[in-house]
Scaffold this active site. Structure first.
Site, PDB file in Angstrom:
ATOM      1  N   TYR A   1      41.398 -59.139  29.554  1.00  0.00           N
ATOM      2  CA  TYR A   1      41.825 -59.086  28.146  1.00  0.00           C
ATOM      3  C   TYR A   1      42.201 -60.484  27.652  1.00  0.00           C
ATOM      4  O   TYR A   1      41.814 -60.902  26.556  1.00  0.00           O
ATOM      5  CB  TYR A   1      43.006 -58.118  27.952  1.00  0.00           C
ATOM      6  CG  TYR A   1      43.400 -58.050  26.495  1.00  0.00           C
ATOM      7  CD1 TYR A   1      42.703 -57.227  25.612  1.00  0.00           C
ATOM      8  CD2 TYR A   1      44.408 -58.860  25.989  1.00  0.00           C
ATOM      9  CE1 TYR A   1      43.011 -57.199  24.264  1.00  0.00           C
ATOM     10  CE2 TYR A   1      44.728 -58.841  24.642  1.00  0.00           C
ATOM     11  CZ  TYR A   1      44.026 -58.008  23.788  1.00  0.00           C
ATOM     12  OH  TYR A   1      44.330 -57.998  22.447  1.00  0.00           O
TER      13      TYR A   1
ATOM     14  N   LYS B   1      46.483 -65.056  54.894  1.00  0.00           N
ATOM     15  CA  LYS B   1      46.528 -63.737  54.252  1.00  0.00           C
ATOM     16  C   LYS B   1      47.205 -62.794  55.229  1.00  0.00           C
ATOM     17  O   LYS B   1      47.186 -63.032  56.447  1.00  0.00           O
ATOM     18  CB  LYS B   1      45.089 -63.265  53.980  1.00  0.00           C
ATOM     19  CG  LYS B   1      44.956 -62.249  52.888  1.00  0.00           C
ATOM     20  CD  LYS B   1      44.729 -62.877  51.529  1.00  0.00           C
ATOM     21  CE  LYS B   1      44.578 -61.811  50.465  1.00  0.00           C
ATOM     22  NZ  LYS B   1      44.339 -62.387  49.142  1.00  0.00           N
TER      23      LYS B   1
ATOM     24  N   GLY C   1      41.396 -55.888  31.853  1.00  0.00           N
ATOM     25  CA  GLY C   1      42.749 -55.732  32.378  1.00  0.00           C
ATOM     26  C   GLY C   1      43.583 -56.973  32.106  1.00  0.00           C
ATOM     27  O   GLY C   1      43.405 -57.665  31.100  1.00  0.00           O
ATOM     28  N   ASN C   2      44.479 -57.267  33.035  1.00  0.00           N
ATOM     29  CA  ASN C   2      45.402 -58.398  32.848  1.00  0.00           C
ATOM     30  C   ASN C   2      44.676 -59.711  32.601  1.00  0.00           C
ATOM     31  O   ASN C   2      45.051 -60.488  31.731  1.00  0.00           O
ATOM     32  CB  ASN C   2      46.283 -58.540  34.088  1.00  0.00           C
ATOM     33  CG  ASN C   2      47.365 -57.491  34.119  1.00  0.00           C
ATOM     34  OD1 ASN C   2      47.983 -57.208  33.105  1.00  0.00           O
ATOM     35  ND2 ASN C   2      47.577 -56.885  35.269  1.00  0.00           N
ATOM     36  N   VAL C   3      43.643 -59.963  33.375  1.00  0.00           N
ATOM     37  CA  VAL C   3      42.900 -61.215  33.216  1.00  0.00           C
ATOM     38  C   VAL C   3      41.817 -61.070  32.141  1.00  0.00           C
ATOM     39  O   VAL C   3      41.697 -61.914  31.247  1.00  0.00           O
ATOM     40  CB  VAL C   3      42.255 -61.658  34.552  1.00  0.00           C
ATOM     41  CG1 VAL C   3      41.442 -62.933  34.354  1.00  0.00           C
ATOM     42  CG2 VAL C   3      43.320 -61.874  35.613  1.00  0.00           C
TER      43      VAL C   3
HETATM   44  P1  NAD Z   1      43.624 -55.423  36.469  1.00  0.00           P
HETATM   45  O1  NAD Z   1      43.742 -54.250  37.377  1.00  0.00           O
HETATM   46  O2  NAD Z   1      44.727 -55.740  35.533  1.00  0.00           O
HETATM   47  O3  NAD Z   1      42.298 -55.289  35.574  1.00  0.00           O
HETATM   48  C1  NAD Z   1      41.096 -54.798  36.063  1.00  0.00           C
HETATM   49  C2  NAD Z   1      40.482 -53.967  34.949  1.00  0.00           C
HETATM   50  O4  NAD Z   1      39.201 -53.575  35.372  1.00  0.00           O
HETATM   51  C3  NAD Z   1      41.284 -52.712  34.631  1.00  0.00           C
HETATM   52  O5  NAD Z   1      41.494 -52.613  33.233  1.00  0.00           O
HETATM   53  C4  NAD Z   1      40.389 -51.580  35.152  1.00  0.00           C
HETATM   54  O6  NAD Z   1      40.501 -50.415  34.372  1.00  0.00           O
HETATM   55  C5  NAD Z   1      39.026 -52.207  35.013  1.00  0.00           C
HETATM   56  N1  NAD Z   1      38.007 -51.648  35.889  1.00  0.00           N
HETATM   57  C6  NAD Z   1      38.117 -51.154  37.146  1.00  0.00           C
HETATM   58  N2  NAD Z   1      36.912 -50.747  37.591  1.00  0.00           N
HETATM   59  C7  NAD Z   1      36.037 -51.013  36.618  1.00  0.00           C
HETATM   60  C8  NAD Z   1      34.640 -50.828  36.465  1.00  0.00           C
HETATM   61  N3  NAD Z   1      33.924 -50.252  37.426  1.00  0.00           N
HETATM   62  N4  NAD Z   1      34.056 -51.247  35.323  1.00  0.00           N
HETATM   63  C9  NAD Z   1      34.781 -51.791  34.329  1.00  0.00           C
HETATM   64  N5  NAD Z   1      36.109 -51.974  34.398  1.00  0.00           N
HETATM   65  C10 NAD Z   1      36.732 -51.591  35.525  1.00  0.00           C
HETATM   66  O7  NAD Z   1      43.279 -56.663  37.422  1.00  0.00           O
HETATM   67  P2  NAD Z   1      43.344 -58.201  37.038  1.00  0.00           P
HETATM   68  O8  NAD Z   1      44.624 -58.768  37.540  1.00  0.00           O
HETATM   69  O9  NAD Z   1      42.948 -58.377  35.618  1.00  0.00           O
HETATM   70  O10 NAD Z   1      42.194 -58.771  37.982  1.00  0.00           O
HETATM   71  C11 NAD Z   1      40.831 -58.633  37.640  1.00  0.00           C
HETATM   72  C12 NAD Z   1      39.968 -59.270  38.726  1.00  0.00           C
HETATM   73  O11 NAD Z   1      40.304 -60.644  38.863  1.00  0.00           O
HETATM   74  C13 NAD Z   1      40.150 -58.653  40.117  1.00  0.00           C
HETATM   75  O12 NAD Z   1      38.932 -58.709  40.799  1.00  0.00           O
HETATM   76  C14 NAD Z   1      41.142 -59.589  40.766  1.00  0.00           C
HETATM   77  O13 NAD Z   1      41.030 -59.562  42.176  1.00  0.00           O
HETATM   78  C15 NAD Z   1      40.683 -60.915  40.201  1.00  0.00           C
HETATM   79  N6  NAD Z   1      41.736 -61.940  40.209  1.00  0.00           N
HETATM   80  C16 NAD Z   1      42.884 -61.736  39.525  1.00  0.00           C
HETATM   81  C17 NAD Z   1      43.870 -62.720  39.530  1.00  0.00           C
HETATM   82  C18 NAD Z   1      45.163 -62.553  38.762  1.00  0.00           C
HETATM   83  O14 NAD Z   1      45.882 -63.532  38.590  1.00  0.00           O
HETATM   84  N7  NAD Z   1      45.470 -61.362  38.272  1.00  0.00           N
HETATM   85  C19 NAD Z   1      43.673 -63.920  40.253  1.00  0.00           C
HETATM   86  C20 NAD Z   1      42.450 -64.117  40.923  1.00  0.00           C
HETATM   87  C21 NAD Z   1      41.498 -63.108  40.895  1.00  0.00           C
END
Ligand code: NAD
Length: 353
Positions: free
Chosen positions: A191, A80, A187-189
């Site tokens: 939804y 990292k 969010g991205n994941v």
């Molecule tokens: P994202 O930012 O697209 O989505 C996160 C969502 O959570 C957003 O819609 C945000 O508004 C919402 N949010 C923030 N604080 C909140 C709260 N207190 N209560 C409810 N909702 C809240 O991020 P993502 O890419 O969907 O990632 C989501 C999680 O998964 C993160 O913890 C990320 O580290 C983890 N993750 C993501 C990936 C990936 O491929 N994107 C891979 C491994 C882990």
């Protein structure tokens, strides 16, 4: 500041301090273990309050990547990097190119990908100076749609597969028809996970701090909106944290009604001890670094050549790995997080010290 006696130091193989006064770059690259292959992990940019905080983060996160990649059966090690600075104020092309030069100096030992505070575009700028960056190529996405490298579809699918494995183990059910799931963070994941669940017949409750995300889930997925205070504590089968970390803590675990926690958010446990607290309450916890490995699997295949079907098959193995962890947890009488750590350690060879 200490290194070798630092509480997060775990026989990391390399630690590189990067300083470039011309561009203002101050960064740390940590390579934890390369016994399975080059260390791949995100490059985070964050306005750390101190160098100590940055060191703490990079040591902890790089170690976590070794465990994640080993459990995902990838020929990758764990690493990292952190850039100290506010991405909205201090990020310049010159600074990113300087970071690229430091990555190049490591000769492929560490490969950087996106993380919080860095984007695909930023990695592309670093990539002007080095080929040791990942998650940047325009390629057919995991879901068959054009992708700029976003790993979220693969992460969501892996989380869905892992959730299925947890339901089968805990509830003895192979189908998800009528299963009740509360998703925190749409969010991205989150939804995409919710959409997979809806297609499988599950009933959804959702909460997101952004109202438009909520409205979309309600309109498109028929989800029931919940409040911030209730989303984790609803009388549902599964809670899926997909927003921020540390949501499983002394306060929340006692109030959980679900018997399964299976979501994509990183670092869901407020402390490692909460793994055992969940287990003692008979809540089946799918360790986050196992269930959310779809993204790193997707990024890995970018380097070996885009192949959405191979990615899907590999992501599907997350379900098998979790099943093995759940069975061992029952057999050995230990929490799932501890079992996952042991399994990872069996899979990556520690270099002789
Ligand atoms: P994202 O930012 O697209 O989505 C996160 C969502 O959570 C957003 O819609 C945000 O508004 C919402 N949010 C923030 N604080 C909140 C709260 N207190 N209560 C409810 N909702 C809240 O991020 P993502 O890419 O969907 O990632 C989501 C999680 O998964 C993160 O913890 C990320 O580290 C983890 N993750 C993501 C990936 C990936 O491929 N994107 C891979 C491994 C882990």
């Amino acid at each position: 500041m200490t290194v070798f006696t630092h509480p997060e130091f775990d026989h990391h193989e390399h630690l590189t301090f990067c300083c470039d006064p011309e561009t203002g770059l101050r960064a740390i690259i940590a390579v934890h273990n390369t016994s399975r292959g080059p260390a791949l992990g995100g490059c985070r940019m964050f306005p750390y309050a101190s160098d100590e905080d940055a060191l703490n983060d990079v040591l902890r996160l790089s170690r976590g990547m070794t465990y994640k990649s080993a459990l995902a059966n990838l020929n990758l090690g764990g690493g990292k990097s952190v850039i100290i600075g506010d991405p909205r104020q201090h990020k310049t092309e010159a600074l990113l190119e300087s970071m690229g030069r430091f990555l190049e100096q490591l000769g492929g030992l560490y490969i950087a990908a996106e993380d919080s505070g860095t984007s695909v575009a930023d990695l592309k700028v670093m990539g002007r100076q080095t080929s040791n960056v990942a998650g940047i190529s325009d390629r057919p996405g995991f879901d068959g749609k054009p992708s700029n490298g976003d790993p979220s579809p693969a992460t969501a699918w892996g989380t869905f597969v892992g959730l299925q494995a947890a339901v089968k183990h805990k509830l003895g059910r192979s189908d998800l028809e009528g299963l009740t799931v509360a998703v925190q963070g749409i969010g991205n994941v989150g939804y995409r996970l919710a959409r997979h669940l809806k297609e499988a017949g599950a009933k959804l409750w959702v909460y997101d701090i952004h109202q438009d995300q909520m409205d979309r889930a309600v309109a498109e997925l028929g989800a029931t909106p919940a409040t911030a205070d209730e989303i984790l504590y609803l009388p549902v089968d599964v809670v899926a944290p997909c927003a921020m970390g540390a949501v499983l803590n002394d306060h929340s675990i006692n109030k959980l009604q679900a018997t399964i926690v299976a979501g994509a958010a990183n670092n869901q446990l407020a402390s490692p001890a909460h793994d055992e607290v969940l287990w003692k309450r008979s809540v089946l916890y799918a360790p986050d670094f196992v269930i959310n490995a779809g993204g790193i699997i997707d990024v890995y295949y970018e380097r070996t050549g885009p192949d959405p079907e191979a990615v899907r098959q590999h992501v599907n193995t997350i379900g098998h790995t979790l099943e093995e962890i759940f069975q061992r947890s029952d057999r050995d009488g230990l929490p799932t997080g501890q079992i996952a750590d042991r399994l990872a350690e069996e899979r990556f060879r520690r270099k002789s010290r």
